[in-house]
Structures are given as structure tokens and as C-alpha cells.
Write a protein that holds these residues in place. Structure first.
Motif, PDB file in Angstrom:
ATOM      1  N   UNK A 108      15.868   5.874  -7.621  1.00 46.05           N
ATOM      2  CA  UNK A 108      15.343   7.682  -8.065  1.00 46.05           C
ATOM      3  C   UNK A 108      14.667   8.962  -7.593  1.00 46.05           C
ATOM      4  N   UNK A 109      14.731   9.861  -7.903  1.00 44.16           N
ATOM      5  CA  UNK A 109      13.980  11.201  -7.829  1.00 44.16           C
ATOM      6  C   UNK A 109      13.327  11.729  -8.918  1.00 44.16           C
ATOM      7  N   UNK A 110      11.920  12.576  -8.356  1.00 39.75           N
ATOM      8  CA  UNK A 110      10.974  12.699  -9.518  1.00 39.75           C
ATOM      9  C   UNK A 110      11.332  14.338  -9.139  1.00 39.75           C
ATOM     10  N   UNK A 111      11.055  15.212 -10.256  1.00 37.31           N
ATOM     11  CA  UNK A 111      11.175  16.082 -10.266  1.00 37.31           C
ATOM     12  C   UNK A 111      10.674  17.147 -11.286  1.00 37.31           C
ATOM     13  N   UNK A 112       9.918  18.384 -11.276  1.00 38.03           N
ATOM     14  CA  UNK A 112       9.176  18.723 -12.086  1.00 38.03           C
ATOM     15  C   UNK A 112       9.437  20.337 -11.756  1.00 38.03           C
ATOM     16  N   UNK A 113       9.285  21.004 -13.372  1.00 36.47           N
ATOM     17  CA  UNK A 113       9.786  22.608 -13.175  1.00 36.47           C
ATOM     18  C   UNK A 113       8.310  22.881 -13.627  1.00 36.47           C
ATOM     19  N   UNK A 114       7.441  23.449 -13.807  1.00 35.77           N
ATOM     20  CA  UNK A 114       6.071  23.486 -13.750  1.00 35.77           C
ATOM     21  C   UNK A 114       6.413  25.155 -15.080  1.00 35.77           C
ATOM     22  N   UNK A 115       7.390  26.125 -14.252  1.00 29.37           N
ATOM     23  CA  UNK A 115       6.857  27.201 -15.245  1.00 29.37           C
ATOM     24  C   UNK A 115       8.199  26.460 -16.993  1.00 29.37           C
ATOM     25  N   UNK A 116       7.996  25.766 -16.770  1.00 28.01           N
ATOM     26  CA  UNK A 116       9.192  25.113 -18.219  1.00 28.01           C
ATOM     27  C   UNK A 116       8.814  24.293 -18.294  1.00 28.01           C
ATOM     28  N   UNK A 117       7.415  23.599 -18.332  1.00 23.17           N
ATOM     29  CA  UNK A 117       6.694  22.728 -18.194  1.00 23.17           C
ATOM     30  C   UNK A 117       7.637  21.307 -18.884  1.00 23.17           C
ATOM     31  N   UNK A 118       8.489  20.889 -18.063  1.00 21.39           N
ATOM     32  CA  UNK A 118       9.682  19.721 -17.730  1.00 21.39           C
ATOM     33  C   UNK A 118       9.182  18.870 -16.615  1.00 21.39           C
ATOM     34  N   UNK A 119       9.688  17.208 -16.425  1.00 23.54           N
ATOM     35  CA  UNK A 119       9.938  16.475 -15.562  1.00 23.54           C
ATOM     36  C   UNK A 119      11.090  16.278 -15.628  1.00 23.54           C
ATOM     37  N   UNK A 120      11.723  15.737 -14.805  1.00 24.78           N
ATOM     38  CA  UNK A 120      12.957  15.179 -15.151  1.00 24.78           C
ATOM     39  C   UNK A 120      12.788  13.386 -13.835  1.00 24.78           C
ATOM     40  N   UNK A 121      13.873  12.740 -14.516  1.00 26.68           N
ATOM     41  CA  UNK A 121      13.894  11.322 -13.457  1.00 26.68           C
ATOM     42  C   UNK A 121      15.402  11.564 -13.442  1.00 26.68           C
ATOM     43  N   UNK A 122      16.175  11.578 -11.546  1.00 26.17           N
ATOM     44  CA  UNK A 122      17.052  11.636 -11.829  1.00 26.17           C
ATOM     45  C   UNK A 122      17.404  10.064 -11.365  1.00 26.17           C
ATOM     46  N   UNK A 123      18.374   9.074 -12.025  1.00 27.48           N
ATOM     47  CA  UNK A 123      18.552   7.863 -11.712  1.00 27.48           C
ATOM     48  C   UNK A 123      19.630   7.557 -11.289  1.00 27.48           C
ATOM     49  N   UNK A 124      19.764   7.026 -10.068  1.00 26.03           N
ATOM     50  CA  UNK A 124      21.291   6.910  -9.100  1.00 26.03           C
ATOM     51  C   UNK A 124      21.638   5.285  -8.707  1.00 26.03           C
TER      52      UNK A 124
END
Length: 124
Positions: free
Chosen positions: A68-84
């Protein structure tokens, strides 16, 4: 007031991938700690990933590390979790969490704002 909402869950076969997304609304000046937890039926909630406000630090539970990889885009107030490389044991409701009092937090007790969850089901 902080509002958290996650999406992107679904049904996948073992070995497949999913990408979860989380939207957070609140004061833009707050350096939210953000992370993900999951809860399978009849089991305790497990905190699995976190990312710092600066994106310079991440945390993963041993159960998902390397997959799994977590990432965020503060300018869009979003966070993602890529699950492989998903496994049947990954089947759970996945929750996004945020808290404005921390820039980084790796345990669920530090988070006071949670989404309603999105279901991830991995078939064998």
C-alpha cells in the motif's frame, strides 16, 4: 469543523489493485495529520497508514507495508491510498481519518475526525 469522506471501495480479485480517495474539508491553515484504518467484521480496527502534512514522512503497518502507498495533495485537501497485491485478508471497511492538532500521527487514538468508511472486498 472538519468533515472527512472516503470513496473508491469495491470488489476485486486477489492480486488486484484499488485506489481509495479521501476528501477533507476544514480550515485551510490547519496542518492535518491524515491516515487510514480498516475494520473487518468481528475484528478490531487496525490503523494501517499515515502521511505527514509535508508529505515527507509516512507510516505503514506491517500487514500492508510494501503493498500500500499513501499520498496527499494538500492543495485539493485530498489523501489517497493505493492498494496493490490485494489479499482476501485485506477485506474490510476502510476509514479515512484526519486531525488538525497534529502534523503526523501513527495511532488511531490521535485522530478525532473520521469518515463513514468504504467497503473493500477481495475475493479468492
Amino acid at each position: 469543523q472538519v468533515v472527512v469522506e472516503e470513496s473508491g471501495g469495491g470488489l476485486v480479485q486477489a492480486g488486484g489493485s484499488l485506489r481509495l480517495s479521501c476528501s477533507v474539508s476544514g480550515p485551510a491553515s490547519n496542518p492535518y495529520a491524515m491516515g487510514w484504518a480498516r475494520q473487518a467484521p468481528g475484528k478490531e480496527r487496525e490503523f494501517i497508514a499515515a502521511v505527514s502534512w509535508s508529505c515527507g514522512s509516512t507510516y505503514y503497518a506491517d500487514s500492508v507495508k510494501g503493498r500500500f502507498t499513501i499520498s496527499r495533495r494538500n492543495s485539493e485537501n485530498k489523501v489517497a491510498l493505493q492498494m496493490n497485491s490485494l489479499k482476501p485478508d485485506d477485506t474490510a471497511v476502510y476509514y479515512c481519518a484526519a486531525d488538525p492538532d497534529y502534523t503526523m500521527a501513527t495511532t488511531e487514538d490521535r485522530y478525532n475526525y473520521w469518515g463513514q468508511g468504504t467497503q473493500v472486498t477481495v475475493s479468492s
